[in-house]
Enzyme design. Structure first.
Site, PDB file in Angstrom:
ATOM      1  N   ASP A   1       0.843  -1.201   0.000  1.00 49.09           N
ATOM      2  CA  ASP A   1       0.000   0.000   0.000  1.00 49.09           C
ATOM      3  C   ASP A   1       0.874   1.245   0.000  1.00 49.09           C
ATOM      4  OD1 ASP A   1      -2.261  -1.564   0.041  1.00 49.09           O
ATOM      5  OD2 ASP A   1      -2.751  -1.196   2.154  1.00 49.09           O
TER       6      ASP A   1
ATOM      7  N   ASP B   1     -11.717  -5.693   5.862  1.00 50.20           N
ATOM      8  CA  ASP B   1     -10.816  -6.849   5.970  1.00 50.20           C
ATOM      9  C   ASP B   1     -10.606  -7.242   7.427  1.00 50.20           C
ATOM     10  OD1 ASP B   1     -10.534  -6.729   3.210  1.00 50.20           O
ATOM     11  OD2 ASP B   1      -8.757  -5.448   3.340  1.00 50.20           O
TER      12      ASP B   1
HETATM   13  O1  RIB Z   1      -9.292  -3.498   1.598  1.00 56.08           O
HETATM   14  C1  RIB Z   1      -8.187  -2.653   1.730  1.00 56.08           C
HETATM   15  C2  RIB Z   1      -7.110  -3.061   0.792  1.00 56.08           C
HETATM   16  O2  RIB Z   1      -7.582  -2.899  -0.517  1.00 56.08           O
HETATM   17  C3  RIB Z   1      -5.855  -2.239   0.871  1.00 56.08           C
HETATM   18  O3  RIB Z   1      -4.911  -2.754   1.767  1.00 56.08           O
HETATM   19  C4  RIB Z   1      -5.345  -2.224  -0.552  1.00 56.08           C
HETATM   20  O4  RIB Z   1      -4.207  -3.019  -0.710  1.00 56.08           O
HETATM   21  C5  RIB Z   1      -6.506  -2.732  -1.397  1.00 56.08           C
HETATM   22  O5  RIB Z   1      -6.234  -3.949  -1.920  1.00 56.08           O
END
Ligand code: RIB
Ligand code: NA
Length: 309
Positions: A14, A256
């Site tokens: 990221d 996530d």
């Molecule tokens: O859901 C968040 C993620 O989405 C981030 O970490 C980025 O890498 C994207 O894939």
């Protein structure tokens, strides 16, 4: 003993810029901070599950490059098994360019790179480990065929599946629904998949019912500060699971965190009602939105109230 949670999914580096607002097309604006972090939906979910105490393994592909080497070390630092982390010299480690505005909202471009090279060969290699696992999670930052095959392999082995259709694609293969014990998406993903706008808890219940009708075991539609709505084939009435208000600093990767926590509860507390798991996962994700970045903001078990365990 086997793994609690197997994730077949993505790793991304990221590249995050914090700015007062998101720029318009053709515009350059000054941001106030830049940092590099470990992200990718698959890896984020895996790391959150691991931090809560799940035995985890990640089936993924990174590049044979600096970012890939670093990512493998990051898994080790988080206690995630790297047995099934492959490295390729044919593509670069996945990268996500992220802009976060002062309201904590974000815009993201991902270049999946090495993630797209994860396929049948790697899944076959991980098959035996999958067999002994409790829960498998997939998303859509790797090739959809690979995700679907992983879900099939898991179900054949009596492993519970969580599917997170993110980022959403309009023409999702209908088999994804029947292969999902838990189908977990946010409001915009639900909207894209059903064509129905989601702007309230009631709307979420309606789209959840439609997704359930397509063959999922259970559906969770996450609603950010409004918590989530849970439905299941045994209990198809939508249930709203609310969450306590917090001040969001950076919501990137909160979904996530929620899914990683959900997988932890499904693996470790298999008889807990799904609504209770969702309520606890809401609380874990609420911690993540109060910290900057994705994995950097994910709580460890020791930082959370003991009543969550
Ligand atoms: O859901 C968040 C993620 O989405 C981030 O970490 C980025 O890498 C994207 O894939
Ligand atoms: Na965060």
């Amino acid at each position: 003993e086997g793994f609690d949670v197997v994730v077949v999914g993505s790793c991304m580096t990221d590249l995050v810029s914090q700015a007062p607002r998101l720029p318009k097309a053709g515009e350059t604006i000054h941001g106030h901070k830049f940092f590099i972090g470990f992200g990718g939906k698959g890896a984020n979910q895996c790391v959150q599950a691991a931090r809560l105490g799940a035995r985890t393994t990640m089936v993924c592909k990174v590049g044979k490059d600096f970012f890939g080497d670093n990512y493998i070390q990051n898994f080790k630092n988080n206690g995630v098994s790297t047995e099934f982390v492959g490295q390729t010299d044919k593509a670069a480690t996945g990268a996500a360019s992220i802009i976060v505005n002062d309201a904590g909202e974000n815009a993201i471009v991902i270049v999946a790179g090495a993630n797209m090279m994860l396929g049948d060969k790697e899944l076959q290699g991980a098959g035996p480990a999958m067999g002994g696992a409790k829960v498998l999670i997939c998303q859509l930052e790797i090739s959809p065929e690979t995700s679907l095959q992983a879900l099939r392999m898991a179900q054949e082995r009596q492993v519970k599946t969580i599917f997170n259709p993110a980022p959403a694609i309009a023409d999702l293969d209908p088999d994804f629904y029947s292969r999902s014990d838990v189908f977990c998406c946010n409001e915009s993903e639900a909207e894209l998949l059903t064509g129905v706008a989601v702007s309230s808890v009631e709307d979420a219940g309606r789209v959840g019912a439609e997704l359930l009708r397509r063959g999922c075991g259970s559906v969770i539609v996450t609603l950010g500060p409004q918590g989530c709505v849970v439905l299941s084939s045994q209990d198809p009435a939508p249930r709203h699971v609310a969450t306590a208000p917090v001040t969001a600093l950076d919501t990137t990767g909160a979904g996530d965190s929620f899914i990683g926590a959900l997988a932890f509860y499904m693996a470790r507390y298999p008889t807990m009602p799904l609504e209770e798991m969702a309520s606890r996962a809401n609380r874990v994700a609420a911690v993540s939105v109060q910290g900057v970045g994705t994995q950097t903001s994910y709580p460890y078990r020791k930082d959370l109230p003991q009543e969550l365990f």
